[in-house]
Design a protein around this motif. Sequence first.
Motif, short mmCIF file in Angstrom:
data_model
loop_
_atom_site.label_atom_id
_atom_site.label_comp_id
_atom_site.label_asym_id
_atom_site.label_seq_id
_atom_site.Cartn_x
_atom_site.Cartn_y
_atom_site.Cartn_z
N ASP A 98 24.88 67.69 -34.72
CA ASP A 98 25.62 68.50 -33.53
C ASP A 98 26.76 69.24 -34.14
O ASP A 98 27.02 69.40 -35.57
N GLY B 38 29.63 62.90 -24.24
CA GLY B 38 29.04 63.63 -23.42
C GLY B 38 27.50 63.48 -23.03
O GLY B 38 26.75 64.21 -22.62
N GLU B 92 27.43 76.15 -28.94
CA GLU B 92 27.16 75.37 -27.56
C GLU B 92 25.48 75.22 -27.65
O GLU B 92 25.15 74.19 -27.25
N PHE B 139 20.75 70.53 -22.40
CA PHE B 139 22.09 70.38 -23.61
C PHE B 139 22.76 71.45 -23.90
O PHE B 139 22.20 72.52 -24.20
N ARG B 140 24.03 71.21 -23.70
CA ARG B 140 25.11 72.11 -24.26
C ARG B 140 26.03 71.50 -24.86
O ARG B 140 26.85 70.52 -24.48
N ASP B 141 26.16 72.00 -26.23
CA ASP B 141 27.10 71.23 -27.22
C ASP B 141 28.49 71.48 -26.91
O ASP B 141 29.04 72.39 -27.82
N GLU B 142 28.83 71.01 -25.66
CA GLU B 142 30.38 71.59 -25.68
C GLU B 142 31.11 71.08 -26.61
O GLU B 142 31.09 69.93 -27.23
N PRO B 145 33.42 67.60 -24.49
CA PRO B 145 32.70 67.01 -23.27
C PRO B 145 33.80 66.22 -22.51
O PRO B 145 34.44 65.29 -23.13
N ARG B 153 27.08 67.03 -22.26
CA ARG B 153 26.33 67.70 -23.05
C ARG B 153 25.02 67.60 -22.54
O ARG B 153 24.32 68.86 -22.50
N GLU B 154 24.41 66.49 -22.51
CA GLU B 154 23.08 66.39 -22.01
C GLU B 154 23.13 66.00 -20.36
O GLU B 154 23.97 65.15 -20.16
#
Lengths: 569, 569
Positions: A98, B38, B92, B139-142, B145, B153-154
């Motif tokens: 990640d 997240g 992200e 999935f957004r790799d904030e 989170p 994130r998920e």
Amino acid sequence: MRYSQLLIPTLKEAPSDAEVISHKLMVRAGMIRQLASGIYSILPLGLRVLRKVEQIIREEMNAIGGQEVFLPSIQPAELWQESGRWDFYGKELLRIIDRHDRKFCYGPTHEEVITDIVRREVRSYRQLPLVLYQIQTKFRDEVRPRFGVMRGREFTMKDAYSFHASEQDVQKTYEDMKTAYNNVFKRCGLDFKMVEADSGTIGGSFSHEFMVLASSGEDAVVFCDACGYASNLEKAGARPPANGTGSDGSEPLAEVSTPGQKTIEAVTTFLKVPPQKLVKTLILENEKGLVAGLVRGDRQLNPVKLKNLIDCEWLHPASEESIKEQTGLPVGYVGPVNLPLPVFADHEVAAMQDFVTGANKTDAHFTGVQFGRDLQVEQVGDLRTVEEGDPCPHCDGGTYQIRRGIEVGHIFILGTKYSTAMKAGFLDENGKEKTLVMGCYGIGVGRTAAAAIEQNHDDKGIVWPAPLAPFQVVILPTNYSDEKVKDAADTAYRRLTELGVEVLLDDRSDRLGVKFKDAELIGFPLQLVIGPKNLEQGEIEVKTRRTGESANHPFPAILEKIPAQLSEL
Amino acid sequence: MRYSQLLIPTLKEAPSDAEVISHKLMVRAGMIRQLASGIYSILPLGLRVLRKVEQIIREEMNAIGGQEVFLPSIQPAELWQESGRWDFYGKELLRIIDRHDRKFCYGPTHEEVITDIVRREVRSYRQLPLVLYQIQTKFRDEVRPRFGVMRGREFTMKDAYSFHASEQDVQKTYEDMKTAYNNVFKRCGLDFKMVEADSGTIGGSFSHEFMVLASSGEDAVVFCDACGYASNLEKAGARPPANGTGSDGSEPLAEVSTPGQKTIEAVTTFLKVPPQKLVKTLILENEKGLVAGLVRGDRQLNPVKLKNLIDCEWLHPASEESIKEQTGLPVGYVGPVNLPLPVFADHEVAAMQDFVTGANKTDAHFTGVQFGRDLQVEQVGDLRTVEEGDPCPHCDGGTYQIRRGIEVGHIFILGTKYSTAMKAGFLDENGKEKTLVMGCYGIGVGRTAAAAIEQNHDDKGIVWPAPLAPFQVVILPTNYSDEKVKDAADTAYRRLTELGVEVLLDDRSDRLGVKFKDAELIGFPLQLVIGPKNLEQGEIEVKTRRTGESANHPFPAILEKIPAQLSEL
């Protein structure tokens, strides 16, 4: 639903990479489209089928007290390191880093995650047993994905996990699962067999596979025609021979020259003996070193059986270099006499006398070898792969049949493999800390749908079992712009919908031939053909996809009988 | 369902990282557990709630002709490169490399995948419009989170995409979506507003957000108390001033010394003028270079409005170094008089006379600045962020209110942004190749559930709107081992289940206090308390979670009235 509003991109041709019929037909019927190797988009018709499989599974899981959860697809590496599978799983595990450089994987399975939850939330025997399941997307980075959704990389699976205070208790849930799985596949309309299986790399002590019988299946299913015992090929037990091979063991041990004769075929031809008179010596490697396995010349060594007999962690064929390096023996001429390795022999070999083997010397074999006199073994056991016609070891007089099958479900008793590694315990009635006993249970959702097609199709297309059909009935007006035909088609659509039938009205303006072909290809169980001529007689035509039988029936009276007809399909 | 069979790990304490009440309560009520930052596991109670949200969404999507699909989570880089978002999306986007070294991402959204499918499968205007949707994991790799499933994130999202032959046609579907979204959130029992929004980085021409009103909301919602116009803060238009600031523009331009006075507060105090007499000059940077924006001293510049006025690709505040390097101007003393940059002024500034600004010289300001006389601007427009009490520009006499909100849905008209980039076309009625017009429409499933909690809770726990409650009724026997109590509880359980009510029977042997607390915490809409004393009078107690009101009712007659009671909650 109206056909014109649905995205059903049917095709005349299957994609060139499609090897099996289900892959071809799912693409041609507009159910799926490939996005990347082993990764498929599920289109509306395909999703309707998968949702039906899922709903059947859900109901059967709930019926045995399963609780549905939804676990993350992205899992932290730490949990996999704890279970020991981070290294073990190899390249099939899709590893991810990640933005903060932390290691994750896309879960190919969820033993670690669920065990982590349970070890945190379950404290007491009073919370047990616990059966948790989910229907979730998995990713396994297969080297060579193939067969469409049958062996994809991203796929939907139902996975269930159970937690217990004792071995006896997991047995009970295991039996419940057997029943539930049998119900699932029965309700899906499939012809399947529950077979004994090896628990393999997932670990655990006991396991069964559910195999849908189909000639395209990748696995062999062994079953007895008399007692019904069934197993997969690697697990199927062989009956030890009642007596020897007919030889009296009178021959002396003799070395014969066999220049260049390295294979069973070559040696039998050269020495003019049948392969049944030879003993094959196979060298394998495990974590402790090299071992030898002996089977009769016409048999196949079953490495899973040998692994279980030895009780080692892993076992695979030794390379030629490895054999040469560690023993100095000439590959092709290895034999059990004076072999400096632990030797394991199949039951049949132990009953043989006067046989031929390699002499552990280039270009030489022994004849007149006597089991016991000329060679000693570590252990005798069931080491060979069974064959069609072999006597069943579980009953008198039955013989083995072998069919091809597609594995759609697999259930395991895991024991304490994961709970020990991850320290998942509970307090028993006496307040003592104990280790949880686990089971795990999987069904491939897409694979079940694909297996249904492998088993139910003809040259025109899919022949859906009614419970899995995307729509149970298709209405085919011969000309939807004809007012009377349209009225009748709309009436049929409305009434069947009211009766709880899932019906698709083909309202397209395409030629009737196109509509018929699509209906056959997609495989709706019943077709209602509505045309002006029949309507004048107050009738419509009802055609059964599976049999191809069609007959005219009074309209609209026939509509009331459709639900009953469907329940018989 | 029986409580003893369900995994509901309620907690007294919320996790220390939980900032908002929905996060705290979802963890405490045993609905979710964190697996990694997240990333959350959804436990049985939580899943029941999410499934309800999903089912409501599904029904409303189907009602407007949406077709459900299921698209892969793992998407090939090539498609994202084609749309131009592979580089644009930054960190992200969770990037993945498979075993064959091919690049993929875990989809944070599916415009690329769906456009790829449609460009392959749709050829003709007759196949349009097409509305496809899915309920799928993203999935957004904030970077950071937070707030549990609210900004994970998920997460699970409903995303829909529509394809059209024309702008007019997408407008129609856009209106259908508005209706569907309003129905979804109404059916979820939420107090929400549909607000105008900027279409932002996703591109496109038109957009609305659906905001659940809650004091913990991250976003500001602006709405008129008279005409009902509603917008998010960045989009809300300001009414241009009817007249000037009262000055007559008679003062001469004069330079005054303001040593060390760099902020609005410092200058107003030093020169003894109100901030309304100052003009703020902000320097920003876009792909073409530096620009200046002018707003009144007490106002905030709205960068989204300025970006839209300029019509540039991106716009952000210029750094002090960048300003010094490119203009040599002293930050803190910049003003619009003779500024060598394109200047854009807010309507209010254009109506000001006799005002104060920086003199583009260290330690100096101008007074008596006249708009028009002393400075020329590129363009005048609506550039300021609106404030509570501002007059509404859409009606006479209304004023703006501002509340906090949680964005649960967002709909966009995308136009041809993706279809042009990815060459997604169709043949129109005249056989001419045209570009597809698109819309996209999202709802956060977990976020909707969390927002419902933000809006519906008290100090004891969650107060579920009945349509989202994991169970609508909880039966609380005061002592389940008392035969009469058990009989009554079982009867209530059976009868309510028959009546189609989702009911949880708390059959645990725990103290009654524990059971009551859990019931309040989890927030079942109705509690049926069954105890021996009431039963002797032929009664049970029915308590409404939301109001706390409870009353005794004749048993079992009251059971028949429960469905009606629930429909009123």
